[in-house]
Each structure stands twice: as C-alpha cells, then as structure tokens.
Design a protein around this motif. Structure first.
Motif, PDB file in Angstrom:
ATOM      1  N   THR A   1       0.823  -1.334   0.278  1.00 41.01           N
ATOM      2  CA  THR A   1       0.144   0.129   0.095  1.00 41.01           C
ATOM      3  C   THR A   1       1.312   1.274  -0.225  1.00 41.01           C
ATOM      4  O   THR A   1       1.976   1.343   0.905  1.00 41.01           O
ATOM      5  CB  THR A   1      -1.353  -0.233   1.679  1.00 41.01           C
ATOM      6  N   LEU A   2       0.889   2.229  -0.974  1.00 41.04           N
ATOM      7  CA  LEU A   2       1.253   3.618  -1.235  1.00 41.04           C
ATOM      8  C   LEU A   2       0.893   4.423  -0.293  1.00 41.04           C
ATOM      9  O   LEU A   2      -0.353   4.465  -0.731  1.00 41.04           O
ATOM     10  CB  LEU A   2       2.529   3.130  -2.573  1.00 41.04           C
ATOM     11  N   ALA A   3       1.418   5.254  -0.818  1.00 33.25           N
ATOM     12  CA  ALA A   3       1.088   6.702  -0.302  1.00 33.25           C
ATOM     13  C   ALA A   3       0.361   7.905  -1.226  1.00 33.25           C
ATOM     14  O   ALA A   3      -0.251   8.506  -0.381  1.00 33.25           O
ATOM     15  CB  ALA A   3       2.217   7.938   0.366  1.00 33.25           C
TER      16      ALA A   3
ATOM     17  N   ASP B   1      -9.431   1.324   0.009  1.00 31.35           N
ATOM     18  CA  ASP B   1      -9.817   2.851   1.445  1.00 31.35           C
ATOM     19  C   ASP B   1      -8.705   3.243   1.257  1.00 31.35           C
ATOM     20  O   ASP B   1      -7.933   4.076   2.920  1.00 31.35           O
ATOM     21  CB  ASP B   1     -10.254   2.371   2.167  1.00 31.35           C
ATOM     22  N   GLU B   2      -7.559   1.958   2.025  1.00 25.40           N
ATOM     23  CA  GLU B   2      -5.865   2.579   2.485  1.00 25.40           C
ATOM     24  C   GLU B   2      -5.631   2.794   1.828  1.00 25.40           C
ATOM     25  O   GLU B   2      -3.818   4.023   2.294  1.00 25.40           O
ATOM     26  CB  GLU B   2      -5.617   1.289   3.203  1.00 25.40           C
ATOM     27  N   GLY B   3      -5.405   2.946   0.085  1.00 22.90           N
ATOM     28  CA  GLY B   3      -4.548   3.731  -0.670  1.00 22.90           C
ATOM     29  C   GLY B   3      -4.649   3.066  -1.821  1.00 22.90           C
ATOM     30  O   GLY B   3      -4.757   2.307  -1.584  1.00 22.90           O
ATOM     31  N   GLU B   4      -3.833   3.808  -2.270  1.00 29.49           N
ATOM     32  CA  GLU B   4      -2.510   2.662  -3.972  1.00 29.49           C
ATOM     33  C   GLU B   4      -2.323   1.473  -3.277  1.00 29.49           C
ATOM     34  O   GLU B   4      -1.157   1.551  -2.691  1.00 29.49           O
ATOM     35  CB  GLU B   4      -2.104   3.796  -4.617  1.00 29.49           C
ATOM     36  N   ARG B   5      -2.489   0.581  -3.773  1.00 30.96           N
ATOM     37  CA  ARG B   5      -2.052  -0.683  -3.583  1.00 30.96           C
ATOM     38  C   ARG B   5      -1.437  -1.662  -5.304  1.00 30.96           C
ATOM     39  O   ARG B   5      -2.138  -0.916  -6.145  1.00 30.96           O
ATOM     40  CB  ARG B   5      -3.078  -1.894  -3.172  1.00 30.96           C
ATOM     41  N   VAL B   6      -0.433  -1.982  -4.666  1.00 36.10           N
ATOM     42  CA  VAL B   6       0.120  -2.943  -5.884  1.00 36.10           C
ATOM     43  C   VAL B   6       0.727  -4.309  -4.926  1.00 36.10           C
ATOM     44  O   VAL B   6       0.908  -4.124  -4.350  1.00 36.10           O
ATOM     45  CB  VAL B   6       1.748  -2.277  -6.346  1.00 36.10           C
TER      46      VAL B   6
ATOM     47  N   PHE C   1      10.592   1.762  -3.395  1.00 40.34           N
ATOM     48  CA  PHE C   1       9.519   3.111  -3.699  1.00 40.34           C
ATOM     49  C   PHE C   1       9.708   4.520  -3.465  1.00 40.34           C
ATOM     50  O   PHE C   1       8.813   4.905  -4.425  1.00 40.34           O
ATOM     51  CB  PHE C   1       8.238   2.536  -2.790  1.00 40.34           C
ATOM     52  N   ALA C   2      10.916   4.546  -1.933  1.00 39.26           N
ATOM     53  CA  ALA C   2      11.666   5.814  -2.288  1.00 39.26           C
ATOM     54  C   ALA C   2      12.398   6.346  -3.427  1.00 39.26           C
ATOM     55  O   ALA C   2      11.872   7.092  -3.881  1.00 39.26           O
ATOM     56  CB  ALA C   2      12.558   5.782  -0.789  1.00 39.26           C
TER      57      ALA C   2
ATOM     58  N   VAL D   1       5.945   3.426   1.477  1.00 40.34           N
ATOM     59  CA  VAL D   1       5.422   2.804   1.706  1.00 40.34           C
ATOM     60  C   VAL D   1       4.407   2.497   3.064  1.00 40.34           C
ATOM     61  O   VAL D   1       4.599   3.436   3.543  1.00 40.34           O
ATOM     62  CB  VAL D   1       5.949   1.351   1.834  1.00 40.34           C
ATOM     63  N   VAL D   2       2.795   2.413   2.916  1.00 38.17           N
ATOM     64  CA  VAL D   2       2.312   2.509   3.898  1.00 38.17           C
ATOM     65  C   VAL D   2       1.698   1.047   4.618  1.00 38.17           C
ATOM     66  O   VAL D   2       2.043   1.162   5.559  1.00 38.17           O
ATOM     67  CB  VAL D   2       0.491   3.019   3.800  1.00 38.17           C
TER      68      VAL D   2
END
Length: 233
Positions: free
Chosen positions: A134-136, A172-177, A193-194, A200-201
């Motif tokens: 889950t990404l920010a 609902d938590e955010g973008e997902r891959v 991902f940085a 990363v959330v």
C-alpha cells in the motif's frame, strides 16, 4: 537413545532436570517406573512423564501469519519475537527463514532445519517473494519498466534484481500494488519505492516460492507446512 536424553529432547527439561525427574519416580516406560537415566529406549516404547505421553519433537516446518509489533529474531529486543506466538515444545530450537520488519505483516516461515532455510534465503536461488504494498500516493508512469530493469538504491553499489509489479485497484487504505522480488536486502521494498519518489504505508508478504500464506490463518496464527510445501523449497 538414553532415557534422560529422550526426556530432554521431548520436553522443556534440561538433561539435569530430566535426571531429577527420573530419581523422583515421575517417569514410566511401558507402565513401569524407571529411575535409571541410562536406560536404553527403543522406538516402540511408551514413555510418560507425570502421566503425559511423550514423543520426540523432530524437525519442524511452520508458517505464521505475522502481525505487526513482532520481530523476526530469536534474541530479545525492543519488540517480542515471533517465536513467542508459537505454542510448541522447545521453541528455542526454531528460527525464521528470512525476516520481515516489525511493521510488516504476512507470511513467515519458521524451522530448525538450517539447510532448508538456507535454500530458501540464498540469493543464488532467486526465490520469488510476493508482497502486497500500500503506497502513500499513485505510482508514477513507467514504474514497472524501472523495477524490471533494476533500481540503484542509496548506499548500494549494484542495482536490484529485476522485479515484477502489478497495479491493483485502489482501496480505502490507498494505492495498492503487488510486487515480486527475488532478494531480501535491508528495508528493500521501502527503499525501492522511495527511489520511485513514493512511500510504503503498509507491507504484507503473501507468498514465498510456491508456499502461499494460508488464508484461514488470522494474524498471529500458525500451522505446520504440508509435505508438499516443505519439498517445494
């Protein structure tokens, strides 16, 4: 096998405590109290300590659905060890085959078989590790290509091995891959991902090689691996 050794390998008793239990008359073999620590057992004899039947532990292969707040270590640290989640005999023999960060959830494999865990974690084997990430914020275009080529992470002198990325519908938590990597560098996915100007959330490991996390396991639950799962590594 000597009786005192059998007791120490099938219970939490040390060798010296096993001898004391024998001297107190707490141990029966085939219904007879045996006090001799050097008594030789065969494989078919029934051994009981305080009335409870005993058997050798053997080599164990376990999967755990790791919750947050636990470390993949056998040594006491700032957080409790995942080994503390296991209700097993002789937990001190066990170790995790690879690690997850304290705030990462999902599949952890645990064993006392050092050769098996080495096959699992060796970079030469290039074992696929599947993660739900889950990404920010939304991932930039072209990220799939960059990950497939390999990224140069800060402080590293070689790029990451090719990784596979699948974009998923946002939750609902955010973008997902879904990300598949073949390495296990320090904080690797967060650093990858940085490098793509994201953060990363939440991170959840779903699969290692052909071993997928059992969907029936709630966070903190575990089970033994099947023979086929063990043989797949």
């Amino acid at each position: 096998m000597r009786l005192d050794r059998f007791l120490s390998e099938s219970t939490e008793l040390t060798r010296s405590l096993a001898k004391k239990a024998l001297h107190r008359g707490e141990v029966e073999v085939d219904g007879e109290v045996i006090k001799n620590a050097a008594f030789k057992l065969d494989d078919k004899q029934d051994v009981r300590w305080m009335g409870a039947p005993l058997s050798l532990v053997g080599v164990r292969y376990l999967m755990l659905n790791k919750p947050t707040g636990y470390e993949c270590t056998t040594r006491p640290g700032r957080y409790p060890s995942v080994i503390e989640l296991l209700d097993v005999t002789k937990p001190g023999r066990l170790h995790t085959a690879g690690r997850l960060d304290v705030d990462t959830t999902g599949l952890v494999l645990i064993t006392e078989d050092g050769q098996w865990s080495h096959r699992l974690t060796s970079p030469k084997r290039r074992c696929d590790k599947h993660y739900l990430v889950t990404l920010a914020r939304p991932l930039a275009e072209g990220a799939e290509h960059l990950l497939a080529e390999g990224l140069m992470l800060e402080g590293e002198d070689r790029p990451t091995l090719p990784a596979r990325l699948e974009r998923l519908p946002a939750s609902d938590e955010g973008e997902r891959v879904r990300l598949v990597i073949q390495e296990g560098r320090y904080h690797q996915i967060k650093r990858m991902f940085a490098a793509l100007d994201n953060a990363v959330v939440a991170l959840h490991r779903e699969q290692i090689g052909d071993i997928a996390l059992d969907p029936s396991l709630a966070p903190g639950d575990w089970r033994e691996l099947t023979e086929a799962e063990v043989a797949s590594i």
